[in-house]
Scaffold this motif. Structure first.
Motif, mmCIF file in Angstrom:
data_model
loop_
_atom_site.group_PDB
_atom_site.id
_atom_site.type_symbol
_atom_site.label_atom_id
_atom_site.label_comp_id
_atom_site.label_asym_id
_atom_site.label_seq_id
_atom_site.Cartn_x
_atom_site.Cartn_y
_atom_site.Cartn_z
ATOM 1 N N PRO A 53 -4.230 7.775 5.469
ATOM 2 C CA PRO A 53 -3.225 8.183 4.495
ATOM 3 C C PRO A 53 -2.693 7.026 4.114
ATOM 4 N N LEU A 54 -2.734 5.863 4.880
ATOM 5 C CA LEU A 54 -2.343 4.826 4.807
ATOM 6 C C LEU A 54 -2.738 3.985 3.617
ATOM 7 N N GLY A 55 -4.217 4.460 2.822
ATOM 8 C CA GLY A 55 -4.351 4.269 1.520
ATOM 9 C C GLY A 55 -3.979 4.990 0.589
ATOM 10 N N ALA A 56 -3.396 6.705 0.436
ATOM 11 C CA ALA A 56 -3.709 6.957 -0.031
ATOM 12 C C ALA A 56 -2.387 6.681 -0.230
ATOM 13 N N LEU A 57 -1.478 6.091 -0.085
ATOM 14 C CA LEU A 57 0.021 6.041 0.536
ATOM 15 C C LEU A 57 0.171 4.698 -0.683
ATOM 16 N N LEU A 58 -0.735 4.160 0.202
ATOM 17 C CA LEU A 58 -0.253 2.733 -0.570
ATOM 18 C C LEU A 58 -0.666 2.803 -2.361
ATOM 19 N N LEU A 59 -1.730 3.804 -2.656
ATOM 20 C CA LEU A 59 -2.743 3.273 -3.663
ATOM 21 C C LEU A 59 -1.563 4.437 -4.709
ATOM 22 N N LEU A 60 -0.439 5.394 -4.300
ATOM 23 C CA LEU A 60 0.130 6.530 -4.778
ATOM 24 C C LEU A 60 1.595 5.412 -4.957
ATOM 25 N N LEU A 61 2.078 4.194 -4.226
ATOM 26 C CA LEU A 61 3.031 3.191 -4.306
ATOM 27 C C LEU A 61 2.448 2.649 -5.727
ATOM 28 N N GLN A 62 1.486 2.395 -6.008
ATOM 29 C CA GLN A 62 1.036 1.462 -6.990
ATOM 30 C C GLN A 62 1.143 2.037 -8.656
ATOM 31 N N PHE A 63 1.207 3.625 -8.463
ATOM 32 C CA PHE A 63 1.176 4.428 -8.912
ATOM 33 C C PHE A 63 1.657 3.355 -11.084
ATOM 34 N N HIS A 64 2.184 2.497 -11.124
ATOM 35 C CA HIS A 64 2.493 1.855 -12.570
ATOM 36 C C HIS A 64 1.320 0.645 -12.589
#
Length: 150
Positions: A53-64
């Motif tokens: 979940p940490l990996g998924a959330l960190l990727l989502l936060l880097q959407f830009h």
């Protein structure tokens, strides 16, 4: 007592991130980092229930910058996977998954400093504990938090 210390440390990280106007990933790294580091130090495990979940959330936060984030996650995780394949006793599978997750928040130029800093933290822990068997997760987490926050 351990819970109080961890909560105090989390509060400190949170305060530093707030003062420095850090990106949202810093707060996520602070929260997950405390829990993952404590788990790794105590049980020598980084559970998938936390790292994935940490990996998924960190990727989502880097959407830009999703393409660059995916590339750095692949490179940082791939480098740790290569070490695991060559010398399995040096690194666990959880460290590889954590490295891939953390790589999403790093930029390409910060991958080498992250690897060096995380290794230095792990070596310092080994020197303090006077043990050759120390987890690498806390070093990865500390280095990534420092590089993305400070």
């Amino acid at each position: 007592m351990t819970t109080v210390l961890l909560a105090s440390f989390l509060g400190s990280l949170w305060t530093v991130a707030a003062v420095l106007d850090a990106p949202p990933s810093s707060y996520l790294l602070a929260w997950f980092g405390i829990v993952l580091a404590a788990t790794d130090l105590r049980h020598h495990r980084l559970p998938d229930a936390l790292t994935l979940p940490l990996g998924a959330l960190l990727l989502l936060l880097q959407f830009h910058r999703l393409g660059a984030a995916a590339l750095t996650a692949l490179l940082f995780g791939g480098a740790h996977l290569a070490i695991r394949r060559v010398r399995p006793a040096l690194m666990g599978g959880g460290d590889v998954k954590l490295a891939a997750a953390l790589g999403a928040t790093l930029t390409l130029p910060s991958l080498l400093p992250a690897a060096i800093l995380s290794s230095a933290v792990t070596l310092a822990m080994a020197a303090v504990k006077r043990s050759r068997r120390v987890p690498h997760g806390p070093g990865l987490l500390a280095a990534t938090w420092a590089l993305t926050t400070l």
